[in-house]
Write a protein that holds these residues in place. Structure first.
Motif, PDB file in Angstrom:
ATOM      1  N   LEU A  35      19.123   7.100   7.696  1.00 48.23           N
ATOM      2  CA  LEU A  35      18.648   5.720   7.581  1.00 48.23           C
ATOM      3  C   LEU A  35      17.256   5.568   8.174  1.00 48.23           C
ATOM      4  CD1 LEU A  35      19.221   2.793   6.806  1.00 48.23           C
ATOM      5  CD2 LEU A  35      20.328   2.471   9.030  1.00 48.23           C
ATOM      6  N   ASN A  36      17.037   6.209   9.349  1.00 41.73           N
ATOM      7  CA  ASN A  36      15.730   6.148  10.004  1.00 41.73           C
ATOM      8  C   ASN A  36      14.653   6.765   9.120  1.00 41.73           C
ATOM      9  OD1 ASN A  36      14.049   5.660  12.440  1.00 41.73           O
ATOM     10  ND2 ASN A  36      13.874   7.891  12.395  1.00 41.73           N
ATOM     11  N   ASN A  37      15.003   7.937   8.550  1.00 42.83           N
ATOM     12  CA  ASN A  37      14.027   8.587   7.652  1.00 42.83           C
ATOM     13  C   ASN A  37      13.710   7.701   6.450  1.00 42.83           C
ATOM     14  OD1 ASN A  37      13.896  10.821   9.314  1.00 42.83           O
ATOM     15  ND2 ASN A  37      15.482  11.968   8.201  1.00 42.83           N
ATOM     16  N   THR A  38      14.775   7.061   5.937  1.00 43.90           N
ATOM     17  CA  THR A  38      14.569   6.162   4.790  1.00 43.90           C
ATOM     18  C   THR A  38      13.670   4.993   5.167  1.00 43.90           C
ATOM     19  OG1 THR A  38      16.746   6.746   3.920  1.00 43.90           O
ATOM     20  CG2 THR A  38      15.713   4.730   3.069  1.00 43.90           C
ATOM     21  N   LEU A  39      13.969   4.404   6.375  1.00 43.60           N
ATOM     22  CA  LEU A  39      13.151   3.291   6.844  1.00 43.60           C
ATOM     23  C   LEU A  39      11.712   3.715   7.075  1.00 43.60           C
ATOM     24  CD1 LEU A  39      15.594   1.522   9.327  1.00 43.60           C
ATOM     25  CD2 LEU A  39      14.798   0.647   7.130  1.00 43.60           C
ATOM     26  N   GLU A  40      11.534   4.896   7.656  1.00 44.13           N
ATOM     27  CA  GLU A  40      10.170   5.390   7.886  1.00 44.13           C
ATOM     28  C   GLU A  40       9.430   5.584   6.570  1.00 44.13           C
ATOM     29  OE1 GLU A  40      10.517   8.894  10.229  1.00 44.13           O
ATOM     30  OE2 GLU A  40      10.757   7.806  12.127  1.00 44.13           O
ATOM     31  N   ALA A  45       5.459   3.676   2.934  1.00 40.33           N
ATOM     32  CA  ALA A  45       5.094   3.196   1.593  1.00 40.33           C
ATOM     33  C   ALA A  45       4.557   1.768   1.655  1.00 40.33           C
ATOM     34  CB  ALA A  45       6.311   3.259   0.668  1.00 40.33           C
ATOM     35  N   ARG A  46       5.252   0.920   2.479  1.00 36.53           N
ATOM     36  CA  ARG A  46       4.808  -0.465   2.599  1.00 36.53           C
ATOM     37  C   ARG A  46       3.444  -0.552   3.263  1.00 36.53           C
ATOM     38  NH1 ARG A  46       4.485  -4.991   0.077  1.00 36.53           N
ATOM     39  NH2 ARG A  46       4.602  -6.865   1.382  1.00 36.53           N
ATOM     40  N   THR A  47       3.260   0.292   4.296  1.00 40.99           N
ATOM     41  CA  THR A  47       1.960   0.328   4.974  1.00 40.99           C
ATOM     42  C   THR A  47       0.862   0.751   4.014  1.00 40.99           C
ATOM     43  OG1 THR A  47       3.037   0.857   7.082  1.00 40.99           O
ATOM     44  CG2 THR A  47       0.679   1.332   6.897  1.00 40.99           C
ATOM     45  N   ALA A  48       1.180   1.750   3.181  1.00 43.82           N
ATOM     46  CA  ALA A  48       0.192   2.205   2.198  1.00 43.82           C
ATOM     47  C   ALA A  48      -0.132   1.096   1.209  1.00 43.82           C
ATOM     48  CB  ALA A  48       0.717   3.436   1.457  1.00 43.82           C
ATOM     49  N   ASP A  49       0.942   0.362   0.780  1.00 45.26           N
ATOM     50  CA  ASP A  49       0.719  -0.754  -0.148  1.00 45.26           C
ATOM     51  C   ASP A  49      -0.147  -1.831   0.491  1.00 45.26           C
ATOM     52  OD1 ASP A  49       2.236   0.515  -2.042  1.00 45.26           O
ATOM     53  OD2 ASP A  49       4.075  -0.619  -1.609  1.00 45.26           O
ATOM     54  N   LEU A  50       0.193  -2.164   1.761  1.00 50.80           N
ATOM     55  CA  LEU A  50      -0.572  -3.195   2.452  1.00 50.80           C
ATOM     56  C   LEU A  50      -2.014  -2.766   2.682  1.00 50.80           C
ATOM     57  CD1 LEU A  50       2.065  -4.424   5.074  1.00 50.80           C
ATOM     58  CD2 LEU A  50       1.215  -5.674   3.085  1.00 50.80           C
ATOM     59  N   THR A  51      -2.180  -1.477   3.050  1.00 50.82           N
ATOM     60  CA  THR A  51      -3.538  -0.964   3.258  1.00 50.82           C
ATOM     61  C   THR A  51      -4.342  -1.032   1.964  1.00 50.82           C
ATOM     62  OG1 THR A  51      -2.737   0.523   4.976  1.00 50.82           O
ATOM     63  CG2 THR A  51      -4.883   1.023   4.005  1.00 50.82           C
ATOM     64  N   GLN A  52      -3.671  -0.661   0.874  1.00 49.19           N
ATOM     65  CA  GLN A  52      -4.345  -0.708  -0.426  1.00 49.19           C
ATOM     66  C   GLN A  52      -4.671  -2.146  -0.816  1.00 49.19           C
ATOM     67  OE1 GLN A  52      -2.104   1.172  -3.537  1.00 49.19           O
ATOM     68  NE2 GLN A  52      -3.743   0.990  -5.054  1.00 49.19           N
ATOM     69  N   ALA A  53      -3.702  -3.047  -0.558  1.00 49.23           N
ATOM     70  CA  ALA A  53      -3.939  -4.458  -0.888  1.00 49.23           C
ATOM     71  C   ALA A  53      -5.058  -5.034  -0.027  1.00 49.23           C
ATOM     72  CB  ALA A  53      -2.650  -5.255  -0.689  1.00 49.23           C
TER      73      ALA A  53
END
Length: 447
Positions: A35-40, A45-53
């Motif tokens: 679960l931790n690996n999935t969350l990470e 992925a979310r951080t990358a999306d936010l950084t890209q946005a």
């Protein structure tokens, strides 16, 4: 023996329970790791999306800022390039009117000059309206909000428009005097809005019609209503009324207009904390209502200081240096100075030439353009201030650079006055009068 068996059973049960718990803990730990690996992974992925946005947003912000700057640069250049020829067009027309006694014009010539001035004034108003609209949209509009007497402003505007109303065959009715009226507004912008509303009501009226301006308390503020008996607007066009460059089907009419004034007026009303609304009945007329917040009684009414305009006889005999590279502007200034008073005029075409001539002549006043070859007007002003021979000479600027930041920079540079083209002759006379009367003549002194 029985006791030993019970102990062994209990030990086995405890061992089995411990083993079960250990296996369960191991399984839970594995599940938590997954679960931790999935969350990470999700966080990465979310951080990358936010950084890209964020990067895309920053790129858009930079592009928008660049576009706004390009628009500002274009408008500044357009304003400068249009004001420069307008200076000659309107300036020489004013000179013809000023010299009417010495060199009388025929009736046809007088009418032609009036038409030239009217066309020039219309073009200048268009320039100012487009610049105002751009400033408002960019959030760069400068306002001086204070308590003003809207009735006084309204009556002054009505007085200034009476000749236009009479020429159109329209009766312009000013509001009657009232005491105790105060609104929170920018005096200059309030005048601009009322001028636009009233001039439109006159222009689009019918011969024999009327325009009435009313002022009254309403909804905790003051409402100024412009009521006309013109042709009115169809209901299906009302939504376009305050859209920039929309003339509501009058594009091919003989009545001049750009469709910018009402858009600017509404935005100015909102910038002053008010609102501008309209209603119209086709074939009967229109009513425009400007609502402004009421001013508190504790606020002191603003009253504009009386500024006397220097007349030719008020200007003392003096020497003036004019630094300007445009030959038409130089010729115009010679005519203006000849009409204003007993002043000797010397000219220079470049900044370095102006600096040298100022040192040699030591004139009583210097008037200079800003966009000069060899050295701009600001650099020339700095050079004049740095030289003991010229630092006491009052310096005025006359420039087609008329954006707010240009005027602000001119004031910061220490010019006695920063005048904009096209030349306003009474304003120049007033500025020269102030400069010359406030300073001790320096021309003709020994070095």
């Amino acid at each position: 023996m029985m006791v030993l068996s019970i102990v062994l059973v209990m030990a086995v049960v405890a061992w089995i329970s411990g083993l079960t718990m250990a296996l369960a803990s191991r399984a839970e730990a594995k599940r938590l790791r997954v679960l931790n690996n999935t969350l990470e992974e999700r966080i990465r992925a979310r951080t990358a999306d936010l950084t890209q946005a964020l990067a895309a947003s920053e790129d858009q912000a930079r592009a928008l800022s660049s576009a706004n700057q390009a628009k500002s640069d274009f408008l500044a250049a357009m304003s400068h390039e249009l004001r420069t020829p307008l200076n000659a067009v309107m300036g020489f027309s004013h000179i013809l009117q000023m010299n009417a006694e010495a060199e009388p014009l025929t009736l046809r010539q007088t009418q032609a000059v009036e038409q030239i001035l009217a066309a020039g004034a219309h073009l200048l108003a268009l320039i100012e309206e487009v610049l105002d609209l751009a400033r408002i949209e960019a959030g760069k509009l400068s306002l001086s909000i204070e308590r003003v007497d809207p009735l006084l402003v309204a009556r002054q505007v009505c007085d200034s428009l009476q000749p236009e109303a009479r020429a159109a065959g329209v009766t312009l009715i000013a509001p009657p005097p009232q005491a105790g009226l105060g609104a929170v507004a920018d005096r200059t912008r309030l005048r601009q809005v009322l001028l636009n509303l009233l001039s439109n009501a006159i222009k689009y009226n019918l011969p024999g019609g009327s325009v009435r301006l009313e002022v009254r308390h309403q909804d905790g503020g003051l409402t100024l209503s412009v009521i006309d008996t013109g042709c009115g607007l169809p209901a299906d066009r009302m939504a376009e009324l305050f859209q920039p460059f929309s003339r509501l089907g009058r594009e091919t009419s003989a009545t001049p207009g750009t469709g910018v004034g009402l858009a600017v007026s509404r935005r100015l009303a909102e910038a002053m904390g008010g609102r501008l609304e309209a209603e119209s009945v086709e074939g009967q007329g229109s009513t425009f209502r400007l609502w402004l917040p009421a001013a508190g009684e504790a606020t002191v009414l603003h009253s504009a200081p009386a500024v006397g305009v220097a007349s030719p006889g008020d200007l003392p005999q003096a020497t003036m240096l004019y630094v300007e590279d445009n030959p038409a502007n130089v010729i115009l200034m010679r005519h203006v100075i000849r009409a204003l008073g007993p002043m000797r005029l010397f000219t220079a075409e470049t900044g370095p030439e102006g600096l040298t001539l100022a040192r040699d002549l030591r004139p009583d006043v210097i008037l200079l353009d800003i966009n000069l070859p060899g050295m701009d007007g600001f650099t020339l002003k700095t050079g004049l201030d740095a030289d003991p021979l010229t630092r006491g000479i009052p310096v005025l600027a006359l420039s087609a650079n008329a954006m707010p930041e240009d005027i602000r920079r001119g004031r910061q540079a220490g010019f006695v006055a920063y005048l904009t083209k096209p030349l306003d002759i009474p304003a120049l006379a007033e500025a020269l009068g102030r400069a010359l009367n406030a300073s001790t003549p320096v021309s003709g002194r020994a070095a």
